[in-house]
Design a protein around this motif. Structure first.
Motif, short mmCIF file in Angstrom:
data_model
loop_
_atom_site.label_atom_id
_atom_site.label_comp_id
_atom_site.label_asym_id
_atom_site.label_seq_id
_atom_site.Cartn_x
_atom_site.Cartn_y
_atom_site.Cartn_z
N MET A 1 42.95 28.73 53.71
CA MET A 1 42.86 27.39 53.14
C MET A 1 44.14 26.60 53.38
SD MET A 1 39.84 27.17 52.16
CE MET A 1 39.98 25.57 51.36
N GLU A 2 43.97 25.29 53.44
CA GLU A 2 45.10 24.41 53.69
C GLU A 2 46.00 24.32 52.46
OE1 GLU A 2 41.99 21.95 51.66
OE2 GLU A 2 42.02 23.51 53.22
N LEU A 3 47.22 23.84 52.68
CA LEU A 3 48.20 23.76 51.60
C LEU A 3 47.70 22.90 50.45
CD1 LEU A 3 51.09 24.45 50.64
CD2 LEU A 3 51.86 22.38 51.81
N GLY A 4 46.96 21.84 50.77
CA GLY A 4 46.47 20.94 49.73
C GLY A 4 45.59 21.65 48.71
N PHE A 5 44.84 22.66 49.13
CA PHE A 5 43.99 23.41 48.19
C PHE A 5 44.84 24.04 47.09
CE2 PHE A 5 42.34 27.56 46.92
CZ PHE A 5 41.11 27.20 46.39
N PHE A 6 46.00 24.57 47.47
CA PHE A 6 46.84 25.27 46.51
C PHE A 6 47.64 24.31 45.63
CE2 PHE A 6 46.01 28.14 50.00
CZ PHE A 6 45.57 29.26 49.34
N THR A 7 47.85 23.09 46.10
CA THR A 7 48.50 22.10 45.23
C THR A 7 47.51 21.55 44.20
OG1 THR A 7 48.03 20.24 46.72
CG2 THR A 7 50.09 21.45 47.08
N ARG A 8 46.21 21.68 44.48
CA ARG A 8 45.19 21.21 43.54
C ARG A 8 44.74 22.28 42.56
NH1 ARG A 8 42.96 19.54 48.49
NH2 ARG A 8 41.36 21.17 48.31
N THR A 9 44.97 23.55 42.88
CA THR A 9 44.40 24.65 42.11
C THR A 9 45.51 25.51 41.51
OG1 THR A 9 42.62 24.71 43.75
CG2 THR A 9 42.70 26.52 42.17
N ARG A 10 45.40 25.84 40.25
CA ARG A 10 46.41 26.65 39.60
C ARG A 10 46.36 28.09 40.12
NH1 ARG A 10 45.07 25.64 33.44
NH2 ARG A 10 47.14 26.49 32.98
N THR A 11 47.52 28.68 40.27
CA THR A 11 47.61 30.04 40.83
C THR A 11 46.84 31.02 39.96
OG1 THR A 11 49.79 29.52 41.74
CG2 THR A 11 49.20 31.85 41.55
N GLY A 12 46.95 30.89 38.64
CA GLY A 12 46.26 31.82 37.74
C GLY A 12 44.76 31.76 37.90
N VAL A 13 44.21 30.59 38.18
CA VAL A 13 42.76 30.45 38.38
C VAL A 13 42.34 31.19 39.65
CG1 VAL A 13 40.92 28.79 38.88
CG2 VAL A 13 42.62 28.27 37.11
N ILE A 14 43.15 31.06 40.70
CA ILE A 14 42.85 31.78 41.94
C ILE A 14 42.92 33.28 41.72
CG2 ILE A 14 43.65 32.19 44.30
CD1 ILE A 14 44.66 29.29 44.33
N GLN A 15 43.95 33.73 41.01
CA GLN A 15 44.09 35.16 40.73
C GLN A 15 42.90 35.67 39.93
OE1 GLN A 15 47.89 35.23 38.75
NE2 GLN A 15 49.04 35.48 40.65
N SER A 16 42.39 34.85 39.02
CA SER A 16 41.25 35.28 38.21
C SER A 16 40.02 35.49 39.07
CB SER A 16 40.97 34.22 37.13
OG SER A 16 39.90 34.64 36.30
N ARG A 17 39.82 34.65 40.07
CA ARG A 17 38.67 34.85 40.96
C ARG A 17 38.78 36.18 41.70
NH1 ARG A 17 35.22 29.89 42.00
NH2 ARG A 17 35.96 28.53 40.34
N LEU A 18 39.99 36.51 42.12
CA LEU A 18 40.19 37.75 42.87
C LEU A 18 40.06 38.98 41.98
CD1 LEU A 18 43.18 36.88 45.22
CD2 LEU A 18 40.98 37.77 45.95
N GLN A 19 40.57 38.90 40.76
CA GLN A 19 40.63 40.07 39.91
C GLN A 19 39.47 40.13 38.92
OE1 GLN A 19 44.55 39.75 38.21
NE2 GLN A 19 45.56 39.79 40.18
N ASN A 20 39.37 39.11 38.06
CA ASN A 20 38.38 39.18 36.99
C ASN A 20 36.95 39.02 37.50
OD1 ASN A 20 40.49 39.43 35.12
ND2 ASN A 20 40.69 37.22 34.92
#
Length: 620
Positions: free
Chosen positions: A131-150
């Motif tokens: 994903m492009e850099l803009g995706f990560f500036t719009r999305t909180r890191t913890g939310v992304i981690q939750s998709r991967l883990q939880n």
């Protein structure tokens, strides 16, 4: 320009909830699940075969029980011990074989289920890396981690047990039903008359649990985001500096209690239904005894004591597999919310990708040449709002081996210009060329391999200095590491550490000073040895002493390379071959340091302001 925005945690939570509330349904869910299991089809087929055999064996003991009663214990001529011994031996053999096959089946199920789960997690991580850099500036890191883990962890049990449970329980239920029909059709009718109604109720319960599961995963995402923000080194420093520990604890506690309520609701939803099902299934044997008595009084000669014992035993074999099927159906409905969230990320399309005809960066005399031709850029706006241009008609050429500096007030667009060169963002108008080729026609890997970036916010992994340096070149020798460190003016400092290059730098490098971290980052770029170096305000956060040391390292990094220097302190770019002055996204002045001072415009005013600030900072 600054890329950071101040955001309210409550607003983030609300936005996350709205996002999850409108999470899309999964198109062609069955096909996508089959694709996940495709690499394990051989083991899956063997698992299903074992399940079928094991399920078939489970109905043999009740039938053998009937024979034990009618042929071994209570035959017409009295007990027949040899026949009874044969039947008991057959029962023991069936049980032993069933258990052995069950262990094998469990191993296969665990292998397939955990393999699919790992594959799903890896595919999700790979997609996020694309994903492009803009995706990560719009999305909180913890939310992304939750998709991967939880989220992936939440479907692991379904992936591991669904196939074997569905196949095994279905076969067992069918076999038990057939055996019951063979034993007594009237008793079978009594035993299964209410099952269709139970299936309809289960569907309603599953739909409700799926809605609760969506809210539960949303809450877990928020908890992960709060944890990542509040317990990072930066977050802890901020909380302590502003004495906000109690508020952070309260924020976490509030979301944790919401998670608790949702978990309890999810666990309790359907418990009344299953209790009703279990009561019904447990009273069926009593109803069977009553019905058998009525049939016997009515003169039915087809029912014997062995028939009744075998029938109730088979009916017990029907009860638990049926409960298992209902629970699996409920789990599938519940996990559909998790699969929707996972597939939503897997279906993301990167805004920046290689074109089908992308080529590597060409070598030759033009390597290192960077050109912006009438470039404009605007960050994506919210739906229904116009995009606000950040850059307008920006043009310049950085020839190989020369230094171009970008200066201007905050928000002028300097950092954005730098991000366009390695395609961290794509220009919305105009053309960015690298080595004479439009960057959109180059492969991203080769383009970024040709550019070294030293930013203001240096990122170091929680690892040793040696490991952080080798991130740029995994096969680098110790001699190459030392050479790069010497070039960055950090080798002597590292040598003074008790563990030298094996010193662990801590989370984000917090065990090192700002100047030391910056010089390690510069050494990492020197080890990469790219033809182009991008310096993004690399000394703006340093004191004057550290700035001088780091500036020497930056000069080493720039030597012989094309350099694009984004500068806040004008003293760091006085020797640049060309200086571009940006204001409101436009180049308003250009020239050397001396030429711009003589021009008396914006650059001269900025230089005068910084000169005055330095004079005021001098001790009296």
């Amino acid at each position: 320009m600054s890329m950071r925005m101040v955001r309210s945690p409550a607003r983030d939570a609300s936005a996350a909830r709205e996002e999850n509330a409108r999470a899309p349904r999964i198109p062609d869910f069955g096909r996508r699940l089959r694709e996940l299991f495709q690499p394990y089809r051989a083991k899956l087929v063997l698992t299903i075969a074992l399940v079928l055999v094991t399920a078939g064996l489970t109905v043999l003991p009740p039938l053998l029980t009937e024979q034990a009663f009618d042929q071994g214990l209570f035959p017409a001529g009295g007990p027949d011990l040899p026949r009874l011994a044969e039947i008991v031996g057959a029962m023991v053999l069936v049980w032993v074989v069933s258990q052995v096959l069950g262990v094998w089946q469990t191993w296969l199920t665990a292998t397939v289920g955990n393999g699919v789960t790992a594959s799903l997690r890896e595919r999700l991580f790979t997609r996020l890396q694309q994903m492009e850099l803009g995706f990560f500036t719009r999305t909180r890191t913890g939310v992304i981690q939750s998709r991967l883990q939880n989220d992936v962890g939440g479907v692991a049990n379904v992936l591991s047990n669904t196939v074997s449970s569905v196949v095994g329980n279905t076969v067992t239920v069918i076999a038990a039903f057939v055996a019951m029909l063979l034993l007594s059709p009237p008793l079978t009718l009594i035993a299964v008359v209410l099952l269709p109604l139970l299936a309809l109720v289960q569907r309603r319960v599953g739909q409700r649990r799926a809605r609760i599961a969506t809210k539960t995963q949303e809450s877990l995402s928020e908890l992960s985001a709060i944890t990542q923000e509040a317990l990072s080194v930066s977050g802890i420093l901020l909380a302590k500096a502003f004495t906000r520990q109690r508020q952070e604890t309260a924020r976490y506690t509030e979301e944790s209690e919401r998670q608790l309520r949702l978990q309890v609701r999810q666990e309790m939803t359907g418990q009344g239904f299953f209790a009703t099902v279990q009561v019904f299934l447990l009273i069926v044997p009593a109803l069977v005894y009553l019905a058998a008595g009525v049939l016997l009084v009515g003169g039915d000669q087809g029912i014997t004591a062995g028939t009744i014992v075998a029938f109730t035993t088979v009916q017990a074999r029907l009860t638990w597999p049926l409960m298992g099927l209902l629970r699996v159906a409920l789990d599938l409905q519940t996990s559909s919310a998790l699969f929707a969230r996972i597939f939503e990320y897997l279906d993301l399309t990167p805004a920046i990708s290689d074109s089908p005809a992308a080529v590597p960066v060409p070598s030759g005399p033009a390597l290192g040449r960077v050109e912006l031709d009438r470039v404009g850029f605007a960050y994506p706006a919210a739906e229904g709002e116009p995009a606000e241009p950040i850059l307008r008609e920006v043009s310049f050429v950085a020839e190989p081996g020369r230094t171009v500096a970008l200066v201007g007030p905050s928000g002028a667009g300097k950092t954005t210009v730098g991000y366009l060169v390695p395609r961290l963002y794509d220009a919305t108008s105009g053309t960015v060329r690298f080595a004479g080729v439009d960057v959109r026609d180059l492969s991203q890997d080769s383009l970024r391999a040709s550019i070294g970036i030293v930013s203001q916010e240096t990122y170091l992994f929680h690892a040793t200095i040696r490991e952080n340096l080798r991130y740029a070149k995994p096969d680098a020798t110790d001699a190459e590491l030392e050479e790069a460190a010497r070039g960055a003016n950090i080798h002597d400092t590292i040598a003074r550490f008790p563990e030298g290059y094996d010193t662990v730098v801590g989370e984000r490098g917090y065990r090192l000073s700002g100047g030391e971290k910056q010089r390690v980052a510069i050494a990492r770029v020197l080890l990469k040895n790219p033809p182009v170096v991008l310096l993004d305000e690399a000394t703006s956060a340093l004191d004057s002493v550290s700035e001088r040391v780091v500036q020497q390292a930056l000069e080493a990094a720039s030597s012989g390379r094309t350099t694009i220097a984004i500068a806040h302190r004008l003293s760091t770019i006085v020797d640049a071959d060309e200086i571009l002055v940006l204001e409101a996204g436009r180049v308003v002045e250009r020239g050397t340091h001396g030429e711009l001072l003589r021009l008396g415009g914006l650059y001269a005013r900025l230089a005068a302001e910084q000169s005055s600030e330095r004079a005021d900072a001098q001790p009296a």
